[in-house]
Write a protein that holds these residues in place. Sequence first.
Motif, mmCIF file in Angstrom:
data_model
loop_
_atom_site.group_PDB
_atom_site.id
_atom_site.type_symbol
_atom_site.label_atom_id
_atom_site.label_comp_id
_atom_site.label_asym_id
_atom_site.label_seq_id
_atom_site.Cartn_x
_atom_site.Cartn_y
_atom_site.Cartn_z
ATOM 1 N N SER A 189 0.837 -1.188 0.000
ATOM 2 C CA SER A 189 0.000 0.000 0.000
ATOM 3 C C SER A 189 0.877 1.244 0.000
ATOM 4 C CB SER A 189 -0.910 0.013 1.233
ATOM 5 O OG SER A 189 -0.169 0.344 2.404
ATOM 6 N N THR A 190 0.246 2.394 -0.119
ATOM 7 C CA THR A 190 0.962 3.675 0.005
ATOM 8 C C THR A 190 0.656 4.315 1.350
ATOM 9 O OG1 THR A 190 -0.822 4.959 -1.007
ATOM 10 C CG2 THR A 190 0.831 4.016 -2.496
ATOM 11 N N TYR A 225 -2.631 -5.358 -7.698
ATOM 12 C CA TYR A 225 -3.567 -4.268 -7.934
ATOM 13 C C TYR A 225 -2.808 -2.970 -8.163
ATOM 14 C CZ TYR A 225 -2.850 -4.482 -2.826
ATOM 15 O OH TYR A 225 -2.299 -4.603 -1.583
ATOM 16 N N TRP A 226 -3.515 -2.041 -8.784
ATOM 17 C CA TRP A 226 -3.008 -0.687 -8.991
ATOM 18 C C TRP A 226 -3.815 0.278 -8.134
ATOM 19 C CZ3 TRP A 226 -4.322 -3.891 -13.109
ATOM 20 C CH2 TRP A 226 -3.292 -4.276 -13.978
ATOM 21 N N LEU A 227 -3.163 1.309 -7.648
ATOM 22 C CA LEU A 227 -3.840 2.440 -7.032
ATOM 23 C C LEU A 227 -3.583 3.660 -7.903
ATOM 24 C CD1 LEU A 227 -2.788 2.018 -3.265
ATOM 25 C CD2 LEU A 227 -4.543 0.789 -4.565
ATOM 26 N N ASP A 261 -3.679 13.029 -9.238
ATOM 27 C CA ASP A 261 -2.831 13.577 -10.298
ATOM 28 C C ASP A 261 -2.502 12.538 -11.358
ATOM 29 O OD1 ASP A 261 -1.138 11.962 -8.840
ATOM 30 O OD2 ASP A 261 0.393 13.500 -8.493
ATOM 31 N N GLY A 262 -3.095 11.338 -11.243
ATOM 32 C CA GLY A 262 -2.838 10.273 -12.205
ATOM 33 C C GLY A 262 -1.600 9.469 -11.904
ATOM 34 N N GLY A 263 -1.010 9.679 -10.733
ATOM 35 C CA GLY A 263 0.098 8.838 -10.323
ATOM 36 C C GLY A 263 -0.380 7.412 -10.097
ATOM 37 N N ILE A 264 0.397 6.424 -10.577
ATOM 38 C CA ILE A 264 0.031 5.014 -10.479
ATOM 39 C C ILE A 264 0.986 4.302 -9.528
ATOM 40 C CG2 ILE A 264 -0.070 2.808 -11.730
ATOM 41 C CD1 ILE A 264 -2.428 4.533 -12.372
ATOM 42 N N PHE A 265 0.433 3.488 -8.638
ATOM 43 C CA PHE A 265 1.221 2.692 -7.705
ATOM 44 C C PHE A 265 0.858 1.229 -7.925
ATOM 45 C CE2 PHE A 265 0.385 6.887 -6.019
ATOM 46 C CZ PHE A 265 1.644 7.328 -5.647
ATOM 47 N N SER A 266 1.858 0.400 -8.218
ATOM 48 C CA SER A 266 1.649 -0.994 -8.602
ATOM 49 C C SER A 266 2.103 -1.928 -7.499
ATOM 50 C CB SER A 266 2.425 -1.311 -9.886
ATOM 51 O OG SER A 266 2.093 -0.406 -10.918
ATOM 52 N N PHE A 267 1.310 -2.951 -7.221
ATOM 53 C CA PHE A 267 1.632 -3.910 -6.178
ATOM 54 C C PHE A 267 1.328 -5.325 -6.664
ATOM 55 C CE2 PHE A 267 0.511 0.106 -4.165
ATOM 56 C CZ PHE A 267 1.613 0.324 -3.343
ATOM 57 N N GLY A 268 2.049 -6.316 -6.096
ATOM 58 C CA GLY A 268 1.863 -7.694 -6.518
ATOM 59 C C GLY A 268 2.306 -7.862 -7.952
ATOM 60 N N GLY A 311 2.579 3.338 -17.200
ATOM 61 C CA GLY A 311 2.598 4.775 -17.428
ATOM 62 C C GLY A 311 1.595 5.477 -16.532
ATOM 63 N N SER A 312 1.683 6.801 -16.489
ATOM 64 C CA SER A 312 0.801 7.588 -15.651
ATOM 65 C C SER A 312 0.715 9.009 -16.174
ATOM 66 C CB SER A 312 1.316 7.603 -14.209
ATOM 67 O OG SER A 312 2.436 8.465 -14.084
ATOM 68 N N THR A 313 -0.142 9.806 -15.561
ATOM 69 C CA THR A 313 -0.219 11.232 -15.878
ATOM 70 C C THR A 313 0.412 12.050 -14.758
ATOM 71 O OG1 THR A 313 -2.397 11.515 -14.855
ATOM 72 C CG2 THR A 313 -2.349 10.859 -17.176
ATOM 73 N N GLY A 314 1.197 11.394 -13.913
ATOM 74 C CA GLY A 314 1.777 12.069 -12.761
ATOM 75 C C GLY A 314 2.599 13.292 -13.101
#
Length: 716
Positions: free
Chosen positions: A521-522, A543-545, A549-556, A562-565
């Motif tokens: 998690s974040t 899963y993704w969170l 701002d379109g920031g993407i956090f990837s787990f598992g 990509g993102s819009t961060g």
Amino acid sequence: MELEAQATGSTRRRFQRYGISRLMVVLGLVLATVLSSAALVSSAAPASASTIGSVTFTGHGWGHGRGAGQWGQLGYALEGGWNANQILLHYYSNTTIGSTSNVPIRVILTANDGSDIVVTSSSPFSVAGTTFTAGAEVRMHLNSTGTWEIDQSTNTTGCSTAPTWSAVATVAQSSAVASPDTSAYSTETYSNALAVCEGGTPYYYRGQIAAASYNGSPRTLNVVDVEDYLRGVVPSESPAYWGTLGSTVATGTSAGNQAAGFYALMAQAVEARSYALSSMGEFGYADICDSAYCQVYRGMQGENSITDQAVAATAGEVMKLNGAIARTEFSSSTGGYTAGGTFPAVVDTYDNVCVTYACNPNHDWSSTLTLAQIQSDFPSLGTLQGLTVTQRNGYGDWGGRVMSITVSGSNGSVTISGEQFAWDTGLNSDWFTFTGSGIALSPDSAAASTTSNTVSAGFYVDSAGGGVAAVGNAVSYGSMAGTVLNKPVVGMAATWDGGGYWLVAADGGIFSFGDAQFYGSTGGMTLNKPIVGMAATPDGKGYWLVAADGGIFSFGDAQFYGSTGGMTLNKPIVGMAATPDGKGYWLVAADGGIFSFGDAQFYGSTGGMTLNKPVVGMVSTPDGKGYWLVAADGGVFTFGDAPFVGSMPGTSDTGTATALTPAPGVNGYYVLTAQGNVYAFGQAPAISGVTSMLTSLPGSLVGIATIPNRPNPKTS
């Protein structure tokens, strides 16, 4: 929803859902004056495609089958002896006949999308307040600043192919409007109407021609009174000559005595009027389009004196449902039984009408597809292994229309609605059975259920306080209700097998229940913007969170694509959806702007529309070939193969929508409101007592989820 009278055969065709059916069309009738080609689809099969065997589909009807059937309307008029109101109240049995005023409607002239707007007239006319002489050629050009440059040709008149432009003025978009020399649009003729020039050819329209911008691209609008608009719609949807068929009847209207077939045209006029007026504001900058995606409209070129009379004879008449103008969908041929949904399913006795010059070729049909052709429509499944019908609607032959069908391959399987399968494979409708060789086929297996009675259904709803309600046949695995949270819950995702779910908080904290595993998690990070949503991988092992701002956090096992961060966004991100194979995802902003990453394809957005309320979320179709967006007023926007089957603006509820989820395996979806109402649209089964279940959840309601309807992961 143009009439289709398509000869049967093995050519692969796509019928378009309405939703917007919004039907692709091919017409093959002698004397039919309104013909349009269906989209032909061909694609090379992948190297691993099955090459031995084929499947023959046998079916009924053309199109989605919801609401009225155009061939059936003709049959009821000619063979049943019914008048227009009897026809309408048969197909739309839960509606009443009402009236409305003759209001302007804004129609997108789609053939000119992306092009300068060039107008002319055989009489004097004005553009942006400047008057031009008869025959002048005037251009409206969209500048990069959003203003419109008004130019006049200095070397040509009328519609030409090589004009030389001279600037006249620069105006705001609201002023970029061309007007004829009269405001009595119903009396216009080719001598004083405006013509839009496309490739040197004039196309004439009553009313005004206005400019609009969509994502920085020019759009051409015809602003016309709805009664005049219908004059260009009705003969493009049902052939005008139908009004000359049958014995003479006294209509009791301004049309006087007419042939019996005229009643079918009157019914079509009421349906087209109701559909158009139920769509007001649908595109933001416009109300409706001129193509089969909405209703086919060809301006003055499409008008016919017979259908003009049908429009006049029904002036102002609309169908109403729950006090609002009904979205009166219709299709070419129901096959003998309507599909149900918003309007109850009814027997369409005269769909098989066959008289001289009007014989329905789509009541029965067949189409043979090779295994490679079918496999090419489901590439993520690998080598095609089987087709299994799992649910039918219970109306007619073979148990009725296919509500859900499982497509199996070497890499997994996916269960989709019959309408989506028909759309993907090019079949005429979702009412079909099949035989063949080379793969396992179960068109009417013992496992197939029908939906003519009570249907098993369920979903989860979560709240900002961490509460979870398991509705219908959904199973509860726990919640965070009663726990003090650092930040409110903002969304949820369910595991692919329905055995668990995750909740996600605004700080990215993850709460796992059932067989949903915790992969990270974040919760301990300092975020630039709060988390607004999540999506799970197909196998449930990651899963993704996504942040605002379109920031993407990837787990598992979730991969970053990509993102819009790092981008400057017009509006914040409000949600995301993953592709069925987990190799891409979409992000959606509050203005409906869509950002695609990995193998996620862009199918359209509302980024250039003026929305009544901001978009609050999105969800993809099971095959990943489309998606739905939902706005805070419950308005639903569909793109790709996502069907439109209704929205909250068509109800009396003024609550705030927070999320949408598709109903697994059928053509429908649920919309959740913050006030605790859940609306079932299309074939989504309604569940009683939902509101009382949700009132006990702590905090506002933020998310709704069904068990994911996508390819199952292979476990062996």
